[in-house]
Design a protein around this motif. Structure first.
Motif, PDB file in Angstrom:
ATOM      1  N   THR A 130      77.243  59.580  67.102  1.00 34.71           N
ATOM      2  CA  THR A 130      76.505  59.566  68.362  1.00 34.71           C
ATOM      3  C   THR A 130      77.238  58.755  69.417  1.00 34.71           C
ATOM      4  O   THR A 130      77.316  59.147  70.593  1.00 34.71           O
ATOM      5  N   GLN A 131      77.808  57.628  68.994  1.00 33.79           N
ATOM      6  CA  GLN A 131      78.506  56.759  69.937  1.00 33.79           C
ATOM      7  C   GLN A 131      79.733  57.458  70.524  1.00 33.79           C
ATOM      8  O   GLN A 131      79.997  57.381  71.733  1.00 33.79           O
ATOM      9  N   TYR A 132      80.494  58.145  69.661  1.00 33.57           N
ATOM     10  CA  TYR A 132      81.704  58.813  70.135  1.00 33.57           C
ATOM     11  C   TYR A 132      81.351  59.928  71.115  1.00 33.57           C
ATOM     12  O   TYR A 132      81.936  60.038  72.195  1.00 33.57           O
ATOM     13  N   TRP A 133      80.374  60.761  70.761  1.00 30.86           N
ATOM     14  CA  TRP A 133      79.998  61.872  71.626  1.00 30.86           C
ATOM     15  C   TRP A 133      79.429  61.368  72.948  1.00 30.86           C
ATOM     16  O   TRP A 133      79.704  61.927  74.014  1.00 30.86           O
ATOM     17  N   SER A 134      78.674  60.310  72.903  1.00 32.54           N
ATOM     18  CA  SER A 134      78.111  59.743  74.128  1.00 32.54           C
ATOM     19  C   SER A 134      79.217  59.291  75.078  1.00 32.54           C
ATOM     20  O   SER A 134      79.161  59.548  76.287  1.00 32.54           O
ATOM     21  N   ALA A 135      80.230  58.640  74.518  1.00 36.39           N
ATOM     22  CA  ALA A 135      81.339  58.156  75.340  1.00 36.39           C
ATOM     23  C   ALA A 135      82.143  59.309  75.924  1.00 36.39           C
ATOM     24  O   ALA A 135      82.491  59.317  77.116  1.00 36.39           O
ATOM     25  N   VAL A 136      82.424  60.320  75.088  1.00 37.06           N
ATOM     26  CA  VAL A 136      83.214  61.465  75.542  1.00 37.06           C
ATOM     27  C   VAL A 136      82.467  62.261  76.605  1.00 37.06           C
ATOM     28  O   VAL A 136      83.036  62.630  77.648  1.00 37.06           O
ATOM     29  N   SER A 137      81.198  62.548  76.362  1.00 39.47           N
ATOM     30  CA  SER A 137      80.427  63.363  77.306  1.00 39.47           C
ATOM     31  C   SER A 137      80.214  62.635  78.632  1.00 39.47           C
ATOM     32  O   SER A 137      80.274  63.249  79.703  1.00 39.47           O
ATOM     33  N   SER A 138      79.986  61.325  78.588  1.00 42.10           N
ATOM     34  CA  SER A 138      79.799  60.555  79.820  1.00 42.10           C
ATOM     35  C   SER A 138      81.074  60.560  80.653  1.00 42.10           C
ATOM     36  O   SER A 138      81.043  60.733  81.881  1.00 42.10           O
ATOM     37  N   HIS A 139      82.211  60.403  79.984  1.00 43.81           N
ATOM     38  CA  HIS A 139      83.498  60.435  80.676  1.00 43.81           C
ATOM     39  C   HIS A 139      83.747  61.811  81.298  1.00 43.81           C
ATOM     40  O   HIS A 139      84.180  61.918  82.456  1.00 43.81           O
ATOM     41  N   ALA A 140      83.450  62.876  80.536  1.00 42.40           N
ATOM     42  CA  ALA A 140      83.702  64.229  81.028  1.00 42.40           C
ATOM     43  C   ALA A 140      82.853  64.551  82.250  1.00 42.40           C
ATOM     44  O   ALA A 140      83.331  65.145  83.226  1.00 42.40           O
ATOM     45  N   LYS A 141      81.584  64.167  82.218  1.00 42.36           N
ATOM     46  CA  LYS A 141      80.686  64.454  83.345  1.00 42.36           C
ATOM     47  C   LYS A 141      81.107  63.719  84.613  1.00 42.36           C
ATOM     48  O   LYS A 141      80.851  64.178  85.723  1.00 42.36           O
ATOM     49  N   ALA A 142      81.765  62.579  84.428  1.00 43.14           N
ATOM     50  CA  ALA A 142      82.156  61.776  85.587  1.00 43.14           C
ATOM     51  C   ALA A 142      83.434  62.274  86.251  1.00 43.14           C
ATOM     52  O   ALA A 142      83.746  61.891  87.381  1.00 43.14           O
ATOM     53  N   GLU A 143      84.171  63.148  85.560  1.00 49.09           N
ATOM     54  CA  GLU A 143      85.441  63.632  86.084  1.00 49.09           C
ATOM     55  C   GLU A 143      85.254  64.873  86.942  1.00 49.09           C
ATOM     56  O   GLU A 143      84.415  65.726  86.653  1.00 49.09           O
ATOM     57  N   CYS A 144      86.053  64.991  87.998  1.00 48.09           N
ATOM     58  CA  CYS A 144      86.029  66.186  88.849  1.00 48.09           C
ATOM     59  C   CYS A 144      87.128  67.146  88.379  1.00 48.09           C
ATOM     60  O   CYS A 144      88.244  66.723  88.063  1.00 48.09           O
TER      61      CYS A 144
END
Length: 381
Positions: free
Chosen positions: A36-50
């Motif tokens: 859960t921690q890994y996916w949360s970090a990856v998805s948050s980073h991806a959503k923040a990128e343009c």
């Protein structure tokens, strides 16, 4: 905009990613087996990128030699290869394409996009499996050698099936598996590619890899380069990564290759995965191929362990065939010595009942090496 989707339910995740694509967004499917921690970090980073306006797909690299990277590509980079793949498979709207790999895999995402373009049905199991129910419905399977082997074992055990062709990528494909498929009426089309490069070479006759339609290949200093309209746009993350594209449109992910006497491509493994031990450079793929030829070994993963005197020790994790007895390390070394030079024979041996794998079916060497370093892997006596 990137829209992260977790594949904890294949059917729901498929509906979600298709909705994202219809709306012009970029789906990024995560593997539910991740923490859960890994996916949360990856998805948050991806959503923040343009991302640029032509981006349509985001997928993960296999991560066989490190952490997975997010790969971006345009819709056309896959679409332009659809016709060639359709011809190879003789795919029609009446077909049912079975993809047992997780939806997070770029292999599966490609099959979803390709099957929809033809009007064929797509069959995604809720969990990676090879149940008899799937095999009676599917006419085509897009999978990895490891998964195909499991499918063949189910059919050889008496399960009926309706499959006529298998498109197989992701790792080595041995001739014995091809012969078993042929006996079951399944034609096998092997290919080499990468999430960053898409299709590079195809083996549709069992004689070896040749450039995939629309692809140019060249070997420079032992490194394989490809030029086509199928290449990805690049990574979401800045810096690093094996994917490089030169000024003339030639791309590589650092795989080693050479041509055989007939001009077919022979892959020799990733350059950055080489093990430097004493004065030798050991390519894991070459050692793994030799170990798989030993009776009783189903699969093998070779990696390096740090050693003060030699720089690294060659180590191997082996998976034995079901029902076979576990040999001693002395016996394994004897068998390996008949197939490999002295510098390439593993000095440390570990065993497993279930080889750790990436989403594309490759042995997860980084994970395996970490387990060995942390003394969590089972040593052979």
């Amino acid at each position: 905009m990137i829209h992260p989707i977790l594949d904890d339910n294949a059917a729901d995740a498929l509906v979600a990613l298709l909705a994202v694509r219809e709306a012009g967004g970029v789906p990024l499917v995560g593997d539910s087996r991740w923490s859960t921690q890994y996916w949360s970090a990856v998805s948050s980073h991806a959503k923040a990128e343009c991302v640029g306006g032509d981006k349509a797909w985001a997928s993960f690299s296999s991560g066989s030699s490190g952490a997975p990277r997010v790969i971006l590509r345009s819709a056309s980079s896959w679409q332009v290869s659809f016709a060639a793949v359709t011809d190879l498979l003789a795919l029609t709207a009446d077909d049912v394409v079975y993809v047992p790999a997780p939806l997070a895999s770029s292999l599966t995402l490609f099959s979803v996009a390709h099957s929809r373009s033809v009007g064929a049905s797509i069959l995604l199991p809720s969990r990676p499996s090879s149940s008899a129910e799937h095999l009676t419905r599917a006419t085509v399977v897009h999978t990895t050698p490891q998964s195909l082997r499991a499918i063949v074992e189910v059919i050889e055990g008496g399960a009926p099936h309706s499959m006529r062709v298998a498109l197989v990528g992701g790792d080595h494909l041995d001739h014995a598996l091809r012969r078993r498929c042929a006996a079951l009426g399944i034609r096998v089309i092997g290919y080499y590619g990468a999430a960053e490069l898409s299709f590079v070479a195809v083996d549709d006759d069992g004689l070896g890899l040749r450039p995939f339609p629309g692809v140019q290949t060249r070997i420079v200093g032992g490194e394989l380069w490809a030029r086509s309209a199928y290449l990805a746009s690049g990574y979401l993350e800045d810096g690093g990564g094996p994917f490089r594209v030169d000024g003339e449109g030639w791309g590589t992910v650092g795989d080693r290759a050479e041509n055989d006497a007939s001009g077919r491509l022979m892959l020799r493994g990733r350059i950055d995965g080489a093990i430097l031990t004493s004065s030798a450079t050991v390519i894991p793929d070459e050692v793994e191929a030799a170990l798989r030829s030993i009776d009783g070994i189903d699969d093998a993963a070779v990696f390096g362990l740090p050693n003060e005197r030699t720089g690294a020790l060659v180590a191997a994790l082996v998976q034995f065939s079901p029902g076979s007895s576990r040999p001693s390390t002395a016996r394994l070394r004897e068998q390996a010595a008949a197939r490999l030079p002295l510098t390439h024979i593993p000095r440390r041996w570990f065993w497993t009942e279930d080889m750790p794998r990436t989403s594309t079916g490759k042995a997860a060497r980084s994970q395996i090496r970490l387990c060995a370093l942390e003394k969590k892997a089972r040593r052979l006596d």
